[in-house]
Enzyme design. Structure first.
Site, PDB file in Angstrom:
ATOM      1  N   GLU A   1     136.472 103.400  -2.533  1.00 26.84           N
ATOM      2  CA  GLU A   1     137.374 104.553  -2.620  1.00 26.84           C
ATOM      3  C   GLU A   1     138.623 104.120  -3.372  1.00 26.84           C
ATOM      4  OE1 GLU A   1     138.648 106.303   1.088  1.00 26.84           O
ATOM      5  OE2 GLU A   1     139.406 108.071   0.065  1.00 26.84           O
TER       6      GLU A   1
ATOM      7  N   MET B   1     138.461 101.031   5.756  1.00 25.69           N
ATOM      8  CA  MET B   1     137.688 101.955   4.926  1.00 25.69           C
ATOM      9  C   MET B   1     136.421 102.400   5.650  1.00 25.69           C
ATOM     10  SD  MET B   1     137.470 103.593   2.150  1.00 25.69           S
ATOM     11  CE  MET B   1     136.114 104.729   1.908  1.00 25.69           C
TER      12      MET B   1
ATOM     13  N   GLU C   1     138.670 105.512  11.388  1.00 28.97           N
ATOM     14  CA  GLU C   1     137.535 105.229  10.504  1.00 28.97           C
ATOM     15  C   GLU C   1     136.238 105.764  11.109  1.00 28.97           C
ATOM     16  OE1 GLU C   1     138.531 104.390   7.691  1.00 28.97           O
ATOM     17  OE2 GLU C   1     140.511 103.705   8.332  1.00 28.97           O
TER      18      GLU C   1
ATOM     19  N   HIS D   1     135.915 109.488  10.606  1.00 32.90           N
ATOM     20  CA  HIS D   1     135.555 109.867   9.237  1.00 32.90           C
ATOM     21  C   HIS D   1     134.048 110.076   9.085  1.00 32.90           C
ATOM     22  CE1 HIS D   1     138.991 110.004   6.628  1.00 32.90           C
ATOM     23  NE2 HIS D   1     139.363 108.750   6.781  1.00 32.90           N
TER      24      HIS D   1
HETATM   25  N1  0A1 Z   1     139.958 106.203   3.314  1.00 33.82           N
HETATM   26  C1  0A1 Z   1     140.642 105.112   3.945  1.00 33.82           C
HETATM   27  C2  0A1 Z   1     141.815 104.602   3.229  1.00 33.82           C
HETATM   28  C3  0A1 Z   1     141.590 103.861   1.974  1.00 33.82           C
HETATM   29  C4  0A1 Z   1     141.878 104.471   0.792  1.00 33.82           C
HETATM   30  C5  0A1 Z   1     141.786 103.790  -0.394  1.00 33.82           C
HETATM   31  C6  0A1 Z   1     141.403 102.484  -0.338  1.00 33.82           C
HETATM   32  O1  0A1 Z   1     141.350 101.777  -1.493  1.00 33.82           O
HETATM   33  C7  0A1 Z   1     141.879 102.319  -2.621  1.00 33.82           C
HETATM   34  C8  0A1 Z   1     141.098 101.865   0.840  1.00 33.82           C
HETATM   35  C9  0A1 Z   1     141.180 102.569   2.002  1.00 33.82           C
HETATM   36  C10 0A1 Z   1     141.226 105.625   5.228  1.00 33.82           C
HETATM   37  O2  0A1 Z   1     141.759 106.715   5.269  1.00 33.82           O
HETATM   38  O3  0A1 Z   1     141.182 104.916   6.193  1.00 33.82           O
HETATM   39 ZN    ZN Z   2     141.277 108.080   6.417  1.00 34.55          ZN
END
Ligand code: 0A1
Ligand code: ZN
Length: 851
Positions: free
Chosen positions: A126, A258, A293, A296
């Site tokens: 991500e 993540m 996490e 999600h």
């Molecule tokens: N989606 C993850 C957060 C996250 C976003 C970007 C990253 O790398 C660019 C890494 C983690 C969350 O909301 O926990």
């Molecule tokens: Zn998140």
């Protein structure tokens, strides 16, 4: 010579993908400098696309070794961002793309895509990291099942989904997912294992994978995971959907964690915890991030985002869910106060400066720059408001409909609001403005009393933000309760819905003029502008039945006192101190609440509120006033603080449970004040005796704050030099608590320390990020703090643009300050901007701050 400015991406330019993907098969032949990635992707034309046309695949920094369509080699010449196969070379219907690329994970310092950390391979995809692994339509609205084979001598090989074979070399993820949720891990790791049975009877293996030696620090995270799984079943009726759930801890990670499908990857600081090494705050944070996490899996993975403008669809909702969970596990009142403090410290600050942007931005240059407090925390506040407006039943109906209607889809904010409209019949057209309009609304209040009717007139106004000079009214739910002069409730909480710029609300038939408690529970993310007397604030601190507003009254009292001290040189009066003494003595109040209520607004917070009131904040003056008030509090409250210090001690073995943690928080808050009157005697003693990190670090903080922490800091280092996570605390605390005039020199000295590994994001943040946390030190009038931070950002940027760009926000308040500081900060921003080869990430950030 600078490159041409990178192009902005616009929400309005969204078009559906030309091709959809039916399946993905990947084989990884792992090698530190020459990993081969073989891909087989089955494409078919998207019926929703006008004409399929060319096949465009994203790809960055990949060496393409071979490519074929339906087995026939194609000559494909990649450009800087991908490869295009002209329509003429495609068969017309469905087809199979195969490719082999080579990448070098060991050389990947940006920690995006496939990289290495301590000899282990791991991924971060991500938002757009998958394109650094292979050619693919790397966009969230392309969802597909993945099958992954890993070839390596390393003992542990993992990817998403369920293992296909006993050796775990092959993994199958049946749930269609976008590429940003892809993950791969390979290394020599050990597991803390457990199991969970879902309510429909699925037996799930749970594993937390860590470096050998860390396995004794996983139990808390595992318990938190099981609590999260159970809670999501109970509260949202969401079950886990694979046979295995793996969590991996890595030391080199740009963010917190993540949510990759079935294979969450965590920054090790948000997994590993033992009483001796983790503080109560760490335990609380670990519980929240594990939950976040995990949640999600449904809000993000099963239902994902159509494009990155919709990021808050998954992040705002998942933050709201983790906040609900933490409230249920701990105390709703305390959690709400903590969340609002965090919102104000980070999101209000962002919303008030050059980086202000809507919860759903309309454009971006680098999406990594939009993982912000606005998208996350303000996004969660919007959902909290929806919850309040439609009620628990309405919210539940809307969420059931959301999961029902959109499972397996990539959705938009419109889809989200529509389920609320369809489930509750409410028109949310105006509410949508909250997603589109940046800036924090100011809520002004006027009152009228005619002997029986009390009228509140509410007026809203949102100051201009970059690109949005004019604002329109948003719907603001304002929870209000009315108290009688003797502290009883005259009217229970009601929610006033302010939809116009100005509206009046009458409360009739009252026996006496009420004392209003406005914005209970912080019912909307706004700044309440209502002048009040110290006496009224003290009354609410003593009598308000709403815990948030009770806290808020004390906070406002302290803020008013500090403002008076800073702007008029006023001496702190007795109202505040007497009210605090009464609050502290109230044993009916949760110790965690009392600890929070004893705290003062942060220096940055004071700068923000002074600026808001039209004054020019001087960080040195703010620091001095806060110090002076702290000493006055210590002198005035000594007897009650001393009693609390004794009474709140927790006998027996350490427990991270909320009640014990709250007692420790209150005890340590007392200790920090007492250090001002006992020259740190109690803190010295506690530092020597503590058997847990919360107290050891709390004692060290108290000593550092009074300038007497040198010996303790040295002893702490000797004790913990072998522990990377504890050492991060050691670096950060010394800098954050240093006297302002010493902070820059200390930071500089610590950047020369043998343990300052600046390539590790946690360590970089612990040192370079701690200086801006010392507001008066960072804003040293010489500009040396600005220079030091800018130097290090320039150095980190070519290696790790993402972390460097995030940390550039240290400068985002530059326009708040006086001409000299402004000029110095501006010069540093200009210097960063003029750096050769500046990353797109950093270029966008400094550009937005300067222009
Ligand atoms: N989606 C993850 C957060 C996250 C976003 C970007 C990253 O790398 C660019 C890494 C983690 C969350 O909301 O926990
Ligand atoms: Zn998140």
């Amino acid at each position: 010579m600078k490159d041409a400015a990178p192009q902005a991406i616009h929400l309005s330019a969204y078009t559906p993908p030309a091709y959809l993907v039916d399946s993905v098969a990947l084989t990884f032949r792992l090698h530190p400098t020459a990993t081969r990635v073989l891909s087989t992707v089955r494409f078919r034309p998207n019926p929703a696309h006008p004409e399929p046309g060319d096949l465009r695949l994203d790809g960055e920094g990949l060496m393409l070794m071979a490519a074929a369509i339906d087995g026939a080699p194609v000559a494909a010449t990649p450009d800087a961002s991908g490869v295009t196969i002209p329509a003429g070379l495609l068969p017309g219907g469905a087809f199979e793309w195969t490719a082999e690329v080579e990448i070098a994970p060991q050389a990947n310092t940006a920690l995006e895509g496939l990289y290495m950390s301590n000899g282990m391979y791991c991924t971060q995809c991500e938002a757009e990291g998958f394109r650094k692994i292979t050619f693919y339509p790397d966009r969230p609205d392309v969802m597909a099942p993945f099958r992954v084979r890993i070839e390596s001598d390393l003992p542990l090989l993992m990817s998403n989904g369920n293992p296909v074979d006993a050796g775990w070399a092959e993994w199958d993820d049946p749930h269609p997912k976008p590429s940003y949720l892809f993950a791969l891990v390979a290394g020599d790791l050990v597991a803390h294992r457990d199991r969970f049975t879902t309510r429909s009877g699925r037996d799930v293996a749970l594993n937390i994978w860590v470096r050998p030696g860390d396995e004794g620090r996983c139990a808390f995270a595992m318990e938190a995971l099981k609590r999260s799984m159970h809670w999501d079943e109970e509260v949202y009726a969401r079950e886990y959907d694979l046979d295995i759930f793996n969590i991996v801890a890595v030391d080199d990670f740009n963010m917190g964690a993540m949510e990759n499908k079935g294979l969450n990857i965590f920054n090790s600081k948000f997994v590993l915890a033992a009483p001796e090494t983790a503080t109560d705050a760490d335990f609380e944070r670990i519980e929240a991030i594990i939950a976040h996490e995990y949640f999600h899996n449904w809000t993000g993975n099963r239902i994902t985002c159509r494009d990155w403008f919709q990021l808050s669809l998954k992040e705002g909702l998942t933050v709201f869910r983790d906040q609900q969970f933490s409230g249920d596990m701990r105390s709703h009142a305390v959690k709400r106060i903590e969340d609002v403090l965090n919102l104000r410290a980070r999101q209000f600050r962002e919303d008030d400066g050059p980086l202000a942007h809507p919860v759903r931005p309309a454009s971006y240059v680098e999406i990594n720059n939009f993982y912000t407090a606005t998208v996350y925390e303000k996004g969660a506040e919007l959902i909290r408001m929806l919850h309040l407006l439609v009620g628990s039943e309405g919210y539940k109906a809307a969420l059931d409909l959301y999961f029902d209607r959109h499972d397996g889809q990539a959705c938009t904010i419109e889809d989200w609001l529509r389920v609320f409209e369809d489930a509750t019949g409410r028109d949310l057209a105006q509410f949508k403005r909250w997603y589109e309009q940046a800036g924090t609304p100011r809520l002004a209040v006027a009152e009228d009393w005619d002997g029986t009717t009390y009228t509140l007139t509410l007026r809203q106004h949102t100051p201009p933000t970059p690109g949005q000079p004019e604002k329109t009214p948003v719907p603001i739910p304002v929870s209000v309760g009315l108290l009688s002069q003797d502290g009883g409730e005259l009217r229970a909480t009601t929610v006033l819905e302010l939809t116009a710029a100005e509206q009046s609300f009458a409360f009739e038939g009252l026996p006496q003029r009420p004392i209003p408690s406005i914005l209970r529970g912080f019912s909307a993310p706004v700044i309440l502008e209502r002048a009040s007397t110290a006496a009224e604030r003290a009354f609410l601190l003593a009598h308000d039945t709403d815990p948030f507003n009770k806290f808020e009254a004390g906070r406002a009292l302290a803020r008013d006192v500090l403002t008076g001290m800073i702007t008029d040189g006023a001496a702190p009066g007795p109202d505040h101190l007497d009210a605090l003494a009464r609050m502290l003595r109230d044993d009916g109040l949760d110790p965690a609440f009392r600890a929070l209520a004893l705290g003062l607004p942060s220096e940055d917070n004071m700068a923000q509120s002074l600026h808001d009131a039209g004054a020019e904040p001087d960080p040195a003056a703010i620091h001095a006033a806060r110090e002076r008030l702290t000493r006055e509090m210590a002198a005035h409250l000594e007897p009650v603080l001393d009693a609390l210090y004794t009474d709140m001690a927790q006998p027996g073995p350490f427990s991270p449970a909320p009640r014990a943690a709250g007692c420790r928080a209150l005890r340590l808050a007392a200790l920090r004040l007492l250090a001002r009157v006992d020259d740190g005697a109690r803190a010295e003693r506690l530092f020597g005796e503590a058997d847990n990190m919360t107290e050891q670090l709390g004692a060290l903080a108290a000593l550092l704050e009074i300038g007497a922490g040198e010996a303790a800091a040295a002893a702490f280092y000797r004790q913990w030099r072998g522990d990377r996570l504890v050492l991060d605390k050691w670096f950060a605390l010394q800098i954050a608590r240093a006297a302002p005039e010493r902070a820059v020199a200390l930071t500089r000295a610590l950047t020369g320390h043998a343990d300052f590994d600046w390539r590790n994001p946690n360590r970089f943040r612990a040192v370079i990020g701690a200086l801006p946390a010392n507001a008066a030190g960072f804003h040293d009038p010489s500009g040396s703090g600005y220079r030091l931070v800018a130097d290090w950002l320039i150095r980190l940027d070519p290696l790790n643009p993402q972390t460097a760009a995030r940390m550039s926000t240290a400068f985002d308040t530059w326009r708040r300050y006086g001409p000299q500081r402004q000029a110095l900060m501006r010069a540093e921003l200009e210097r960063i901007r003029a750096t050769d080869g500046l990353s797109r990430d950093m270029g966008e950030m400094v550009g937005r701050m300067l222009d």
